[in-house]
Write an enzyme that holds these catalytic residues in place. Structure first.
Site, PDB file in Angstrom:
ATOM      1  N   LYS A   1       0.828  -1.220   0.000  1.00 17.85           N
ATOM      2  CA  LYS A   1       0.000   0.000   0.000  1.00 17.85           C
ATOM      3  C   LYS A   1       0.861   1.269   0.000  1.00 17.85           C
ATOM      4  O   LYS A   1       0.636   2.186  -0.790  1.00 17.85           O
ATOM      5  CB  LYS A   1      -0.944  -0.024   1.210  1.00 17.85           C
ATOM      6  CG  LYS A   1      -2.055  -1.064   1.069  1.00 17.85           C
ATOM      7  CD  LYS A   1      -2.966  -1.122   2.243  1.00 17.85           C
ATOM      8  CE  LYS A   1      -2.405  -1.828   3.454  1.00 17.85           C
ATOM      9  NZ  LYS A   1      -2.053  -3.249   3.273  1.00 17.85           N
ATOM     10  N   ILE A   2       1.872   1.311   0.882  1.00 18.70           N
ATOM     11  CA  ILE A   2       2.700   2.527   0.969  1.00 18.70           C
ATOM     12  C   ILE A   2       3.648   2.609  -0.231  1.00 18.70           C
ATOM     13  O   ILE A   2       3.780   3.669  -0.860  1.00 18.70           O
ATOM     14  CB  ILE A   2       3.473   2.562   2.312  1.00 18.70           C
ATOM     15  CG1 ILE A   2       2.481   2.609   3.481  1.00 18.70           C
ATOM     16  CG2 ILE A   2       4.423   3.765   2.357  1.00 18.70           C
ATOM     17  CD1 ILE A   2       3.081   2.376   4.848  1.00 18.70           C
TER      18      ILE A   2
ATOM     19  N   ASP B   1       9.606  -7.017  -4.629  1.00 20.29           N
ATOM     20  CA  ASP B   1       8.547  -7.478  -3.719  1.00 20.29           C
ATOM     21  C   ASP B   1       8.328  -8.961  -3.983  1.00 20.29           C
ATOM     22  O   ASP B   1       8.510  -9.412  -5.131  1.00 20.29           O
ATOM     23  CB  ASP B   1       7.254  -6.679  -3.970  1.00 20.29           C
ATOM     24  CG  ASP B   1       6.276  -6.791  -2.806  1.00 20.29           C
ATOM     25  OD1 ASP B   1       5.885  -7.921  -2.451  1.00 20.29           O
ATOM     26  OD2 ASP B   1       5.914  -5.756  -2.235  1.00 20.29           O
TER      27      ASP B   1
ATOM     28  N   PRO C   1       7.357  -4.868   5.498  1.00 24.04           N
ATOM     29  CA  PRO C   1       7.163  -5.066   6.934  1.00 24.04           C
ATOM     30  C   PRO C   1       8.412  -5.718   7.520  1.00 24.04           C
ATOM     31  O   PRO C   1       9.218  -6.295   6.776  1.00 24.04           O
ATOM     32  CB  PRO C   1       5.977  -6.036   6.996  1.00 24.04           C
ATOM     33  CG  PRO C   1       6.001  -6.757   5.688  1.00 24.04           C
ATOM     34  CD  PRO C   1       6.610  -5.840   4.683  1.00 24.04           C
TER      35      PRO C   1
ATOM     36  N   THR D   1      11.259   4.378   6.029  1.00 30.68           N
ATOM     37  CA  THR D   1      10.096   4.712   6.866  1.00 30.68           C
ATOM     38  C   THR D   1       9.376   3.424   7.265  1.00 30.68           C
ATOM     39  O   THR D   1       8.248   3.476   7.738  1.00 30.68           O
ATOM     40  CB  THR D   1       9.105   5.636   6.117  1.00 30.68           C
ATOM     41  OG1 THR D   1       8.741   4.998   4.892  1.00 30.68           O
ATOM     42  CG2 THR D   1       9.687   7.011   5.850  1.00 30.68           C
TER      43      THR D   1
ATOM     44  N   GLU E   1      14.870   2.080  18.563  1.00 32.46           N
ATOM     45  CA  GLU E   1      13.999   3.223  18.923  1.00 32.46           C
ATOM     46  C   GLU E   1      13.154   2.973  20.171  1.00 32.46           C
ATOM     47  O   GLU E   1      12.760   3.922  20.850  1.00 32.46           O
ATOM     48  CB  GLU E   1      13.102   3.622  17.743  1.00 32.46           C
ATOM     49  CG  GLU E   1      12.014   2.616  17.388  1.00 32.46           C
ATOM     50  CD  GLU E   1      11.116   3.095  16.239  1.00 32.46           C
ATOM     51  OE1 GLU E   1      11.642   3.342  15.139  1.00 32.46           O
ATOM     52  OE2 GLU E   1       9.900   3.203  16.458  1.00 32.46           O
TER      53      GLU E   1
ATOM     54  N   HIS F   1       9.742   8.616  14.234  1.00 32.91           N
ATOM     55  CA  HIS F   1       8.578   7.764  13.932  1.00 32.91           C
ATOM     56  C   HIS F   1       7.296   8.604  13.885  1.00 32.91           C
ATOM     57  O   HIS F   1       6.335   8.337  14.599  1.00 32.91           O
ATOM     58  CB  HIS F   1       8.446   6.644  14.976  1.00 32.91           C
ATOM     59  CG  HIS F   1       7.758   5.427  14.429  1.00 32.91           C
ATOM     60  ND1 HIS F   1       8.167   4.157  14.721  1.00 32.91           N
ATOM     61  CD2 HIS F   1       6.692   5.284  13.607  1.00 32.91           C
ATOM     62  CE1 HIS F   1       7.373   3.287  14.114  1.00 32.91           C
ATOM     63  NE2 HIS F   1       6.475   3.958  13.428  1.00 32.91           N
TER      64      HIS F   1
HETATM   65  P1  NAD Z   1       1.681  -3.757   2.915  1.00 36.43           P
HETATM   66  O1  NAD Z   1       1.428  -5.055   3.587  1.00 36.43           O
HETATM   67  O2  NAD Z   1       0.584  -3.142   2.107  1.00 36.43           O
HETATM   68  O3  NAD Z   1       2.965  -3.872   1.962  1.00 36.43           O
HETATM   69  C1  NAD Z   1       4.120  -4.536   2.329  1.00 36.43           C
HETATM   70  C2  NAD Z   1       4.710  -5.156   1.073  1.00 36.43           C
HETATM   71  O4  NAD Z   1       5.940  -5.785   1.433  1.00 36.43           O
HETATM   72  C3  NAD Z   1       3.817  -6.217   0.448  1.00 36.43           C
HETATM   73  O5  NAD Z   1       3.623  -5.964  -0.934  1.00 36.43           O
HETATM   74  C4  NAD Z   1       4.584  -7.522   0.670  1.00 36.43           C
HETATM   75  O6  NAD Z   1       4.406  -8.478  -0.381  1.00 36.43           O
HETATM   76  C5  NAD Z   1       6.002  -7.012   0.731  1.00 36.43           C
HETATM   77  N1  NAD Z   1       6.893  -7.940   1.424  1.00 36.43           N
HETATM   78  C6  NAD Z   1       6.679  -8.635   2.569  1.00 36.43           C
HETATM   79  N2  NAD Z   1       7.745  -9.406   2.873  1.00 36.43           N
HETATM   80  C7  NAD Z   1       8.645  -9.194   1.886  1.00 36.43           C
HETATM   81  C8  NAD Z   1       9.947  -9.701   1.631  1.00 36.43           C
HETATM   82  N3  NAD Z   1      10.500 -10.613   2.435  1.00 36.43           N
HETATM   83  N4  NAD Z   1      10.594  -9.285   0.528  1.00 36.43           N
HETATM   84  C9  NAD Z   1      10.018  -8.389  -0.323  1.00 36.43           C
HETATM   85  N5  NAD Z   1       8.790  -7.874  -0.127  1.00 36.43           N
HETATM   86  C10 NAD Z   1       8.109  -8.258   0.960  1.00 36.43           C
HETATM   87  O7  NAD Z   1       2.154  -2.776   4.071  1.00 36.43           O
HETATM   88  P2  NAD Z   1       2.204  -1.176   4.015  1.00 36.43           P
HETATM   89  O8  NAD Z   1       0.908  -0.633   4.519  1.00 36.43           O
HETATM   90  O9  NAD Z   1       2.714  -0.749   2.702  1.00 36.43           O
HETATM   91  O10 NAD Z   1       3.306  -0.910   5.167  1.00 36.43           O
HETATM   92  C11 NAD Z   1       4.638  -1.341   5.027  1.00 36.43           C
HETATM   93  C12 NAD Z   1       5.355  -1.174   6.353  1.00 36.43           C
HETATM   94  O11 NAD Z   1       5.517   0.220   6.638  1.00 36.43           O
HETATM   95  C13 NAD Z   1       4.573  -1.698   7.568  1.00 36.43           C
HETATM   96  O12 NAD Z   1       4.738  -3.084   7.751  1.00 36.43           O
HETATM   97  C14 NAD Z   1       5.176  -0.916   8.716  1.00 36.43           C
HETATM   98  O13 NAD Z   1       6.243  -1.628   9.285  1.00 36.43           O
HETATM   99  C15 NAD Z   1       5.696   0.358   8.045  1.00 36.43           C
HETATM  100  N6  NAD Z   1       4.946   1.544   8.506  1.00 36.43           N
HETATM  101  C16 NAD Z   1       5.625   2.565   9.088  1.00 36.43           C
HETATM  102  C17 NAD Z   1       4.932   3.690   9.551  1.00 36.43           C
HETATM  103  C18 NAD Z   1       5.641   4.873  10.169  1.00 36.43           C
HETATM  104  O14 NAD Z   1       4.996   5.657  10.866  1.00 36.43           O
HETATM  105  N7  NAD Z   1       6.913   5.081   9.910  1.00 36.43           N
HETATM  106  C19 NAD Z   1       3.544   3.729   9.452  1.00 36.43           C
HETATM  107  C20 NAD Z   1       2.875   2.657   8.817  1.00 36.43           C
HETATM  108  C21 NAD Z   1       3.588   1.566   8.353  1.00 36.43           C
END
Ligand code: NAD
Length: 335
Positions: free
Chosen positions: A153-154, A173, A206, A232, A263, A295
């Site tokens: 998503k991000i 990915d 993640p 991030t 952190e 964060h």
């Molecule tokens: P998401 O689940 O939509 O996307 C994560 C992507 O990573 C997926 O497409 C998944 O297939 C891929 N992935 C998982 N394991 C993998 C691997 N071993 N190798 C390659 N790709 C892999 O999650 P999102 O909503 O995009 O969020 C991503 C991360 O951002 C979250 O897990 C969280 O840790 C972090 N985050 C940080 C903040 C912040 O405030 N800094 C806020 C929200 C999320």
């Protein structure tokens, strides 16, 4: 339902109270959940936690003993919760899977722009009425190659933003998103190749066993000289010591991080009078080409509203005996 909200920050309480509409008895504590503070949950049916809270095996066992049935995370990431223990002990856990991917991707972009165009250094100079431009040279983002690691998503929103800047996109990915290929010409490639080709690398995976310290000496050594690295996602996705070495030898040109591997216990608190005894953080803070935020990529009105509403929605489902689609674990009845 009586709910204890751990790690409650002043800025989020109004959003949670508004979303709650006086339905549940919410108690807020600034303390983070740990095996020590778990006993604060005595008398509560449910708790809500954030990324700095620690729901390890011992903590989950204690929560079970104290009668806690539900844990609602106010975050996307859930690497801080032992889901297996929660399942075994029939404690139901849910997260907020998407509160605003824009908030995080836009923050990652802010880190990138501030580093590339040296905004912090420039502003420090202007503070002292120094308007010289030496050492403030950046580069155009247009036509540069951006590597997006994690295109969920991000990462998808980051792809959209970087495409808007005229960048060429590489992605890595385990699940490819055809939409990103069609809309933004994102080219999926192997992680090593992404590292070799990218001028900018942004992390959006993640934290799990495969992504833990994914960015390490081996990959840094093949990165383009002067690459800008943005994290991030979660601190432990990078090996901080290796990244510091990369910054020292010039392999990494700049680092922007909103997350840091140590952190916990440091972020979200004021340590200005007692600087944390953390050499890695002190080293990073001393480097002019490193930009750290504590964060707060999620800190937008839209994200806080969605976090609060989804958290209360998760409690609504459980309170009415339903399942929530945000549930991370199902009870296994093997207590
Ligand atoms: P998401 O689940 O939509 O996307 C994560 C992507 O990573 C997926 O497409 C998944 O297939 C891929 N992935 C998982 N394991 C993998 C691997 N071993 N190798 C390659 N790709 C892999 O999650 P999102 O909503 O995009 O969020 C991503 C991360 O951002 C979250 O897990 C969280 O840790 C972090 N985050 C940080 C903040 C912040 O405030 N800094 C806020 C929200 C999320």
């Amino acid at each position: 339902m009586k709910i204890l909200v751990y790690s409650a920050k002043d800025f989020e309480i109004p959003y949670l109270e508004k979303a709650n509409r006086r339905k549940y008895h919410l108690t807020f504590t600034k303390e983070a959940l740990s095996s020590k503070t778990a006993m604060n949950a005595i008398g509560f049916d449910a708790i809500s936690i954030f990324s700095a809270d620690e729901a390890c095996f011992i903590t989950i066992e204690k929560l079970k003993d104290f009668g806690v049935k539900y844990i609602a995370l106010r975050s996307v990431g859930y690497d801080n919760v032992n889901l297996r223990a929660a399942s075994r002990l029939a404690i139901r856990v849910a997260n907020v899977p998407a509160y605003s991917p824009y908030s995080i991707a836009e923050h990652a972009t802010s880190l990138l722009l501030a580093l590339n165009r040296k905004l912090i250094e420039s502003n420090h100079r202007v503070d002292h009425f120094n308007f010289k431009l030496n050492h403030l040279v950046g580069f155009d983002l247009n036509n540069k190659t951006v590597g997006i690691i994690g295109t969920g998503k991000i990462g998808a929103i980051m792809s959209k933003i970087m495409h808007g800047f005229g960048c060429t996109l590489l992605g890595y990915d385990i699940n490819e998103n055809n939409d990103l290929i069609d809309k933004y010409n994102l080219d999926y490639t192997a992680l090593k190749n992404l590292c070799e080709q990218s001028d900018i690398i942004s992390l959006h995976v993640p934290l799990n066993t495969e992504t833990h310290q994914m960015i390490n000496e081996e990959l840094i050594s093949v990165m383009k000289q002067g690459v800008i690295l943005i994290n991030t996602a979660r601190g432990s996705v990078i090996n901080t010591e290796d990244v510091i070495e990369g910054l020292k030898n010039g392999n990494i040109g700049a680092l922007g991080i909103d997350v840091y591997e140590n952190e916990k216990g440091i972020f979200f608190k004021d340590h200005s009078r007692h600087i944390p005894n953390d050499d890695l953080l002190i080293k990073l803070n001393a480097m002019p080409n490193v930009l750290i935020t504590g964060h707060h990529a999620f800190l937008t009105e839209e994200a806080l509203t969605n976090i609060a509403e989804t958290t209360i929605y998760n409690f609504d489902c459980w309170n009415s005996g339903k399942e929530t689609e945000n549930e991370l674990t199902k009870p296994m009845n093997t207590i």
